[in-house]
Design an enzyme around this catalytic site. Structure first.
Site, PDB file in Angstrom:
ATOM      1  N   ILE A  14       0.845  -1.199   0.000  1.00  0.00           N
ATOM      2  CA  ILE A  14       0.000   0.000   0.000  1.00  0.00           C
ATOM      3  C   ILE A  14       0.881   1.250   0.000  1.00  0.00           C
ATOM      4  O   ILE A  14       0.634   2.201  -0.756  1.00  0.00           O
ATOM      5  CB  ILE A  14      -0.960  -0.014   1.206  1.00  0.00           C
ATOM      6  CG1 ILE A  14      -2.005  -1.108   1.031  1.00  0.00           C
ATOM      7  CG2 ILE A  14      -1.636   1.346   1.377  1.00  0.00           C
ATOM      8  CD1 ILE A  14      -2.853  -1.359   2.258  1.00  0.00           C
ATOM      9  N   ASP A  15       1.920   1.259   0.821  1.00  0.00           N
ATOM     10  CA  ASP A  15       2.830   2.407   0.851  1.00  0.00           C
ATOM     11  C   ASP A  15       3.604   2.533  -0.455  1.00  0.00           C
ATOM     12  O   ASP A  15       3.900   3.648  -0.898  1.00  0.00           O
ATOM     13  CB  ASP A  15       3.808   2.292   2.022  1.00  0.00           C
ATOM     14  CG  ASP A  15       3.172   2.702   3.336  1.00  0.00           C
ATOM     15  OD1 ASP A  15       2.135   3.391   3.294  1.00  0.00           O
ATOM     16  OD2 ASP A  15       3.712   2.345   4.396  1.00  0.00           O
ATOM     17  N   ALA A  16       3.938   1.418  -1.066  1.00  0.00           N
ATOM     18  CA  ALA A  16       4.662   1.476  -2.339  1.00  0.00           C
ATOM     19  C   ALA A  16       3.803   2.119  -3.418  1.00  0.00           C
ATOM     20  O   ALA A  16       4.294   2.920  -4.220  1.00  0.00           O
ATOM     21  CB  ALA A  16       5.089   0.076  -2.762  1.00  0.00           C
TER      22      ALA A  16
END
Length: 93
Positions: free
Chosen positions: A65-67
């Site tokens: 998700i952060d990527a």
């Protein structure tokens, strides 16, 4: 003088787009991680013996998700620093 106005307009619209990309990306990532964290806590409360397995998968998904958010930030910074739209405008004008 008309070219300068078009360049300013492209830069203005680019700035608005950058804000939208980063803002909605951050909002989506925060909501996604919040929902995932709450579901992890529910699953851990129901079946405590699965916590190590679920925790590993939760951290993997948090990284994905952060990527996705950071890819959006990188794309926004690319358009902020080296806007390819301006080179097309100058070459066409």
């Amino acid at each position: 003088m008309e070219l300068v106005a078009h360049i300013a307009q492209v830069q203005g619209f680019t700035a608005i787009a950058l804000g939208l990309i980063i803002g909605f990306g951050a909002l989506g990532a925060c909501i996604g991680i919040g929902i995932m964290g709450s579901k992890f806590l529910e699953a851990a409360a129901r079946q405590p013996e699965l916590v190590p397995l679920l925790q590993g998968r939760m951290f993997l998904l948090a990284g994905l998700i952060d990527a996705a958010f950071l890819i959006g930030v990188a794309l926004a910074m690319y358009f902020a620093v080296a806007n390819p739209l301006l080179s097309k405008l100058v070459a066409g004008g």
